[in-house]
Each structure stands twice: as C-alpha cells, then as structure tokens.
Design an enzyme around this catalytic site. Structure first.
Site, PDB file in Angstrom:
ATOM      1  N   CYS A 184      -0.891   7.682  19.502  1.00  0.00           N
ATOM      2  CA  CYS A 184      -2.429   7.940  20.929  1.00  0.00           C
ATOM      3  C   CYS A 184      -2.089   6.697  20.768  1.00  0.00           C
ATOM      4  O   CYS A 184      -3.187   5.995  19.746  1.00  0.00           O
ATOM      5  CB  CYS A 184      -3.039   8.605  19.728  1.00  0.00           C
ATOM      6  SG  CYS A 184      -4.537   8.744  21.110  1.00  0.00           S
ATOM      7  N   HIS A 202       1.102  -1.277   0.363  1.00  0.00           N
ATOM      8  CA  HIS A 202      -0.023  -0.318  -0.343  1.00  0.00           C
ATOM      9  C   HIS A 202       0.578   1.269   0.124  1.00  0.00           C
ATOM     10  O   HIS A 202       0.652   2.542  -0.241  1.00  0.00           O
ATOM     11  CB  HIS A 202      -1.745   0.183   1.284  1.00  0.00           C
ATOM     12  CG  HIS A 202      -0.154   0.628   2.751  1.00  0.00           C
ATOM     13  ND1 HIS A 202      -0.548   1.238   3.021  1.00  0.00           N
ATOM     14  CD2 HIS A 202       0.301  -0.525   3.648  1.00  0.00           C
ATOM     15  CE1 HIS A 202      -0.024   0.424   4.430  1.00  0.00           C
ATOM     16  NE2 HIS A 202       0.202  -0.235   4.497  1.00  0.00           N
TER      17      HIS A 202
HETATM   18  C1  LIG Z   1       8.748   1.080   7.843  1.00  0.00           C
HETATM   19  C2  LIG Z   1       7.113   0.123   8.060  1.00  0.00           C
HETATM   20  N1  LIG Z   1       7.218  -0.793   8.069  1.00  0.00           N
HETATM   21  C3  LIG Z   1       6.551  -1.423   8.438  1.00  0.00           C
HETATM   22  C4  LIG Z   1       5.310  -0.990   8.162  1.00  0.00           C
HETATM   23  C5  LIG Z   1       3.630  -1.932   8.516  1.00  0.00           C
HETATM   24  O1  LIG Z   1       3.474  -2.407   6.933  1.00  0.00           O
HETATM   25  P1  LIG Z   1       1.779  -3.037   6.851  1.00  0.00           P
HETATM   26  O2  LIG Z   1       1.121  -1.190   6.831  1.00  0.00           O
HETATM   27  O3  LIG Z   1       1.503  -3.194   5.989  1.00  0.00           O
HETATM   28  O4  LIG Z   1       1.382  -3.345   8.228  1.00  0.00           O
HETATM   29  C6  LIG Z   1       4.709   0.204   8.379  1.00  0.00           C
HETATM   30  C7  LIG Z   1       4.058   0.529   7.711  1.00  0.00           C
HETATM   31  O5  LIG Z   1       3.540   2.244   7.998  1.00  0.00           O
HETATM   32  C8  LIG Z   1       6.190   0.883   8.046  1.00  0.00           C
HETATM   33  O6  LIG Z   1       6.127   2.444   7.904  1.00  0.00           O
END
Ligand SMILES: Cc1ncc(COP(=O)(O)O)c(C=O)c1O
Length: 369
Positions: free
Chosen positions: A309, A191
């Site tokens: 939060c 995403h």
């Molecule tokens: C650096 C990082 N790792 C892991 C994740 C987690 O990914 P997911 O939202 O696909 O679980 C994010 C989500 O924003 C992220 O920015």
C-alpha cells in the site's frame, strides 16, 4: 521475541548502563557484552567478528552496502533481481533516475521463473565489465523461495565485482556460511529470528572500505557511527543462538495440505521451489487479499496481504507480478509466516477461518449483485 532474547535484552538493559565507547568500568562492561555478541553471531554464520557492523536493521544494512558502493564508483550497470525487498530496490532506484541514466548508469533487474527463483545463469548473463554492484537475496520474503546466491557470489568473486547478499530471510532458517559464500556484503536482521526489532548487521568482507551513511563518532571501527544498541545486540546474539525453525516446515506443509483439501482452487506460490521453513504465500481466487486479511484479523489471525500500500493505491506484489502471476490473482494473495511458537492446530484453524471467510465474502458479494 524469543524468551532467551528477552532475557538477554532485559539483563543488558538493567545491568549495563555504560556506553561501550567509554573507558570506565561501566563502559568496559558494556563493551565486553557487545564484543561477546559479535563473536557469537560471527561464529554462527562463519564470519570474522571484525567483519560484523551492527546496524538498526536489515534496511540500514542494505542501504549501507548499496549506497556505500555506488557513491564511490564511476557510472556502470547494477545487476539485481526483480524480487528484492524494497530495502534494496528503493536505494537502487536512485541510480535509475533520469540524471543517473544520462550519466551512464543502468539498472538490470532479472526476473524469476514461474517457481519464484531467479536462475544463476540469468544473473551471470547480465554481469559484464561495467557491472559495479550485484545484489541478490538469499530467500524471498514473500514466497520464501531460496535463491541461488552461491553460484552468483562465486562468479562475482572470481571477477572482483562487489556483491550484496540480503540474507535477512535466510538467517536462522538455512545454513549460512559467509566465508564460503565469499560475498563482500551480507545483510542481516534480528527480528526475523525472534530477536528485537530495530537491530541488524552488515557483514563487510575484510579490506573493504565504505563511506558512512551517517558520519559521527566513528563507532564500529569508523564504519557506522552512533552508540551501539547494547541490549538489542545482546538479544540478537541470544536469538541466533537459540533459533529453531526445525518444526515449522512440517507445520507449514501440513497447513498447505489442509488448505488444498478444503479449498482445492487455492494457488500456492513458489510451491515447486526450495523454500525457507516458515513461509507460505497463496491466493484464494476471487477474493481480494486485503478484504480477506481483515476477515482473518477479526478471527484473530495476523497474516499479510501480498500487496503493497503506497500513496493510497494498492499495488499487487512486485514479486508475484515478476513471476508472471495475473494481476487479479496477485491481488488475492495472502502471506503466512509460521514461527517456533505456532502449533499444528494453528494451521488447521487458519484453514477453517479461510473457508468461513470465503463463504461470508461470497454471500456478501451475492447480496450485492
Ligand atoms: C529480505 C528482506 N530484506 C530486508 C528487510 C528489512 O529489514 P528490517 O525490517 O530489519 O529493516 C526485510 C524485512 O522484512 C526483508 O524481508
């Protein structure tokens, strides 16, 4: 979601009713699309197709590596950065409770310099013969600051120490060559590149075995059970194929320039660092980030605040705090992400909305005083 990803999703959802593990024609059709997506993603990141295990997102991929490695090794230390995403910090925290510490575990969190970048030498200085896992992100999700994973990965490879690179924020925004990095694990999420939410992957280097987080039917070569999300995975591959953040860096830079012209006391974090193309994190001193976020929301802008939060109390960003930013300033932080769908005018309009919101909030504070 990107148009190409939506199209791939809809097409797969409509035309592929089969379970990719089924042997009949419908299953084989779904399997073909699944394996094509795997090959296409592998080619884009220079990895072997067989090393890609599809997951429900970056969080699951990070957990799969962290828990998978740590559950099967004797006590020792874990080296990570203080600016990791909670998807890494939270599972690691389990190995940092009283019981684990008493059993001989320790968690070493390396802080970044003022520019938001952790130094490779500082990471390497923490790694020793007792290091069981090293975790480091490719780019920070709050500031966008790119981290020196290559040097750390090289060191870990030479010493045979498992390393997880959380590449969720770097994918599609900077070169990612998994083969050249040589890390044992690389976590990805769809995403962040205009793919669907709830889809991701863990790239696992050939020969490495991990216990499954949720044992079951043995899909993904017995590495991640559960029927694969074929439409989501097809859309993930399409998003990566068409990802294009080439315009967002200039858009972000132009936004920041206008911001500093209009609000000269604004502070942009990780300004000195190499950052991924779409991220800007800044503070307007004297304004609470959450309140500002609500004002901007009313004006139609979807931005994030720099605070997390949890349980009703707001904590300033752990990333900014670890960069040595004062609590008050960290509380006023706002995060903006530019996507390929944005235009230059969006940045200018956002600055205008910030100026207006600041005026309004200052007037309200004046009335209250
Ligand atoms: C650096 C990082 N790792 C892991 C994740 C987690 O990914 P997911 O939202 O696909 O679980 C994010 C989500 O924003 C992220 O920015």
């Amino acid at each position: 979601m990107q148009a190409a990803a939506v199209e791939a999703y809809v097409e797969a959802a409509r035309s592929l009713p089969g379970n990719p593990s089924s042997l009949h024609w419908a299953g084989r059709d779904a399997r073909r699309v699944l394996e094509n997506a795997r090959e296409s993603i592998a080619a884009a990141i220079h990895a072997e197709p067989g090393s890609i295990v599809f997951t429900s997102g970056g969080t699951e991929a990070d957990n799969m590596a962290v828990q998978g490695v740590l559950r099967q090794t004797p006590p020792g230390n874990i080296v990570t950065t203080a600016i990791e995403h909670p998807a890494v910090l939270q599972p690691l925290a389990r190995w940092d409770d009283d019981a684990h510490r008493a059993a001989g575990w320790s968690l070493r969190r390396v802080r970044p310099e003022d520019d938001g970048c952790v130094r490779a030498a500082a990471m390497i200085a923490q790694i020793d013969d007792e290091t069981r896992l090293v975790c480091m992100m490719l780019a920070n999700n709050e500031t966008g600051a790119v981290q020196p994973v290559r040097q750390v990965a090289e060191y870990c490879r030479q010493r045979g120490i498992p390393m997880l690179i959380d590449a969720v924020q770097g994918l599609g925004k900077m070169a990612l060559d998994v083969d050249a990095l040589g890390a044992d694990f690389v976590a990805l999420s769809a995403h962040k590149i205009g793919g669907p939410r709830g889809v991701g992957a863990l790239v696992i280097r050939r020969g490495i075995k991990l216990p499954e987080l949720a044992p079951g039917g043995g899909q993904e070569r017995k590495r991640r059970s559960g029927t694969e999300n074929v439409p989501g995975i097809a859309a993930f591959a399409a998003a990566l194929e068409h990802v294009d953040f080439s315009a967002t860096a200039a858009m972000r830079d132009s936004f920041e320039e206008t911001l500093l012209q209009q609000i000269p006391d604004a502070r942009i974090f990780a300004w000195d660092a190499v950052r991924v193309a779409n991220t800007s994190m800044f503070s307007v001193p004297g304004l609470d980030g959450e309140t500002l976020l609500m004002q901007l929301d009313l004006a139609g802008f979807a931005v994030a605040s720099g605070s997390a939060c949890s349980s009703g109390k707001r904590d300033p960003s752990h990333v900014l705090m670890s960069m040595g930013i004062k609590r008050e300033l960290a509380r006023s932080a706002i995060r903006v992400s530019f996507g390929p769908g944005n235009r230059y005018e969006d940045g200018t309009a956002l600055v205008a909305a910030l100026v207006q919101a600041r005026r309004r909030l200052q007037a309200m504070a004046g009335m209250a005083a």
